[in-house]
Design a protein around this motif. Sequence first.
Motif, PDB file in Angstrom:
ATOM      1  N   PHE A  71       0.838  -1.202   0.000  1.00  0.00           N
ATOM      2  CA  PHE A  71       0.000   0.000   0.000  1.00  0.00           C
ATOM      3  C   PHE A  71       0.873   1.252   0.000  1.00  0.00           C
ATOM      4  O   PHE A  71       0.654   2.168  -0.775  1.00  0.00           O
ATOM      5  N   ARG A  72       1.868   1.269   0.853  1.00  0.00           N
ATOM      6  CA  ARG A  72       2.736   2.448   0.978  1.00  0.00           C
ATOM      7  C   ARG A  72       3.618   2.635  -0.251  1.00  0.00           C
ATOM      8  O   ARG A  72       3.902   3.748  -0.660  1.00  0.00           O
ATOM      9  N   GLU A  73       4.062   1.539  -0.850  1.00  0.00           N
ATOM     10  CA  GLU A  73       4.980   1.608  -1.988  1.00  0.00           C
ATOM     11  C   GLU A  73       4.291   2.010  -3.282  1.00  0.00           C
ATOM     12  O   GLU A  73       4.886   2.668  -4.122  1.00  0.00           O
ATOM     13  N   LEU A  74       3.036   1.608  -3.463  1.00  0.00           N
ATOM     14  CA  LEU A  74       2.362   1.829  -4.740  1.00  0.00           C
ATOM     15  C   LEU A  74       1.926   3.268  -4.971  1.00  0.00           C
ATOM     16  O   LEU A  74       1.887   3.732  -6.091  1.00  0.00           O
ATOM     17  N   GLY A  75       1.567   3.977  -3.926  1.00  0.00           N
ATOM     18  CA  GLY A  75       1.172   5.366  -4.080  1.00  0.00           C
ATOM     19  C   GLY A  75      -0.267   5.535  -4.543  1.00  0.00           C
ATOM     20  O   GLY A  75      -0.997   4.577  -4.736  1.00  0.00           O
ATOM     21  N   PRO A  76      -0.691   6.792  -4.734  1.00  0.00           N
ATOM     22  CA  PRO A  76      -2.098   7.113  -4.951  1.00  0.00           C
ATOM     23  C   PRO A  76      -2.710   6.600  -6.257  1.00  0.00           C
ATOM     24  O   PRO A  76      -3.924   6.496  -6.357  1.00  0.00           O
ATOM     25  N   SER A  77      -1.925   6.270  -7.256  1.00  0.00           N
ATOM     26  CA  SER A  77      -2.515   5.787  -8.505  1.00  0.00           C
ATOM     27  C   SER A  77      -3.019   4.344  -8.379  1.00  0.00           C
ATOM     28  O   SER A  77      -3.890   3.918  -9.129  1.00  0.00           O
ATOM     29  N   ARG A  78      -2.495   3.594  -7.423  1.00  0.00           N
ATOM     30  CA  ARG A  78      -2.875   2.182  -7.248  1.00  0.00           C
ATOM     31  C   ARG A  78      -3.497   1.905  -5.883  1.00  0.00           C
ATOM     32  O   ARG A  78      -3.721   0.750  -5.534  1.00  0.00           O
ATOM     33  N   THR A  79      -3.772   2.940  -5.104  1.00  0.00           N
ATOM     34  CA  THR A  79      -4.363   2.757  -3.782  1.00  0.00           C
ATOM     35  C   THR A  79      -5.459   3.792  -3.562  1.00  0.00           C
ATOM     36  O   THR A  79      -5.535   4.790  -4.269  1.00  0.00           O
ATOM     37  N   SER A  80      -6.296   3.538  -2.563  1.00  0.00           N
ATOM     38  CA  SER A  80      -7.317   4.519  -2.193  1.00  0.00           C
ATOM     39  C   SER A  80      -7.699   4.350  -0.733  1.00  0.00           C
ATOM     40  O   SER A  80      -7.622   3.253  -0.178  1.00  0.00           O
ATOM     41  N   THR A  81      -8.143   5.444  -0.148  1.00  0.00           N
ATOM     42  CA  THR A  81      -8.685   5.437   1.211  1.00  0.00           C
ATOM     43  C   THR A  81     -10.111   5.994   1.214  1.00  0.00           C
ATOM     44  O   THR A  81     -10.691   6.187   2.268  1.00  0.00           O
ATOM     45  N   PRO A 122      -2.612   0.926   7.032  1.00  0.00           N
ATOM     46  CA  PRO A 122      -1.667   1.645   6.167  1.00  0.00           C
ATOM     47  C   PRO A 122      -1.889   3.159   6.213  1.00  0.00           C
ATOM     48  O   PRO A 122      -0.951   3.920   6.348  1.00  0.00           O
ATOM     49  N   ASP A 123      -3.154   3.594   6.102  1.00  0.00           N
ATOM     50  CA  ASP A 123      -3.500   5.016   6.258  1.00  0.00           C
ATOM     51  C   ASP A 123      -4.487   5.099   7.407  1.00  0.00           C
ATOM     52  O   ASP A 123      -5.651   4.707   7.272  1.00  0.00           O
ATOM     53  N   LYS A 124      -4.042   5.613   8.527  1.00  0.00           N
ATOM     54  CA  LYS A 124      -4.848   5.635   9.749  1.00  0.00           C
ATOM     55  C   LYS A 124      -6.016   6.633   9.686  1.00  0.00           C
ATOM     56  O   LYS A 124      -6.859   6.638  10.559  1.00  0.00           O
ATOM     57  N   ASN A 125      -6.064   7.478   8.658  1.00  0.00           N
ATOM     58  CA  ASN A 125      -7.137   8.463   8.533  1.00  0.00           C
ATOM     59  C   ASN A 125      -8.404   7.881   7.915  1.00  0.00           C
ATOM     60  O   ASN A 125      -9.393   8.581   7.773  1.00  0.00           O
ATOM     61  N   SER A 126      -8.369   6.618   7.528  1.00  0.00           N
ATOM     62  CA  SER A 126      -9.519   5.972   6.906  1.00  0.00           C
ATOM     63  C   SER A 126      -9.723   4.589   7.514  1.00  0.00           C
ATOM     64  O   SER A 126      -8.765   3.903   7.841  1.00  0.00           O
ATOM     65  N   LYS A 127     -10.997   4.179   7.627  1.00  0.00           N
ATOM     66  CA  LYS A 127     -11.322   2.858   8.172  1.00  0.00           C
ATOM     67  C   LYS A 127     -11.189   1.763   7.121  1.00  0.00           C
ATOM     68  O   LYS A 127     -11.250   0.590   7.440  1.00  0.00           O
ATOM     69  N   ILE A 128     -11.023   2.166   5.849  1.00  0.00           N
ATOM     70  CA  ILE A 128     -10.892   1.205   4.759  1.00  0.00           C
ATOM     71  C   ILE A 128      -9.821   1.700   3.793  1.00  0.00           C
ATOM     72  O   ILE A 128      -9.830   2.864   3.383  1.00  0.00           O
ATOM     73  N   ASN A 129      -8.875   0.836   3.487  1.00  0.00           N
ATOM     74  CA  ASN A 129      -7.793   1.143   2.551  1.00  0.00           C
ATOM     75  C   ASN A 129      -7.824   0.050   1.480  1.00  0.00           C
ATOM     76  O   ASN A 129      -8.058  -1.116   1.800  1.00  0.00           O
ATOM     77  N   ALA A 130      -7.557   0.424   0.228  1.00  0.00           N
ATOM     78  CA  ALA A 130      -7.587  -0.547  -0.855  1.00  0.00           C
ATOM     79  C   ALA A 130      -6.351  -0.464  -1.723  1.00  0.00           C
ATOM     80  O   ALA A 130      -5.795   0.620  -1.922  1.00  0.00           O
ATOM     81  N   VAL A 131      -5.947  -1.619  -2.241  1.00  0.00           N
ATOM     82  CA  VAL A 131      -4.894  -1.711  -3.245  1.00  0.00           C
ATOM     83  C   VAL A 131      -5.572  -2.218  -4.519  1.00  0.00           C
ATOM     84  O   VAL A 131      -6.234  -3.260  -4.499  1.00  0.00           O
ATOM     85  N   PHE A 132      -5.408  -1.465  -5.597  1.00  0.00           N
ATOM     86  CA  PHE A 132      -6.029  -1.825  -6.867  1.00  0.00           C
ATOM     87  C   PHE A 132      -5.193  -2.851  -7.616  1.00  0.00           C
ATOM     88  O   PHE A 132      -3.960  -2.861  -7.500  1.00  0.00           O
TER      89      PHE A 132
END
Length: 99
Positions: free
Chosen positions: A4-14, A87-97
Amino acid sequence: MHQFRELGPSRTSTSISEIIPAIFEGKVDTLFLQNREDVWGNYNENMASVDVHDQRRNGSISLMNLAAVKVIEQNGKAYLVEDEFMPDKNSKINAVFRY
């Protein structure tokens, strides 16, 4: 979680409003769901729109449960994660595309 941390915003979402429609399009590979938390609302599959409620209402569904079930049905992975390990503590749901 490193992915999640390595892929960045183009491949992840919160953003649950982005994640739920992406799941229904088969784009989500991995979900991280904050343990002992939930996000209530509704999802309109025809409109690909998410309506998030501040609290559980009559007719609300667990959007986190919906997300987990659908990702698993599509051979993705869903993990319940303690708050401090999200991975991102500001959201209750994190996704890797997937792509």
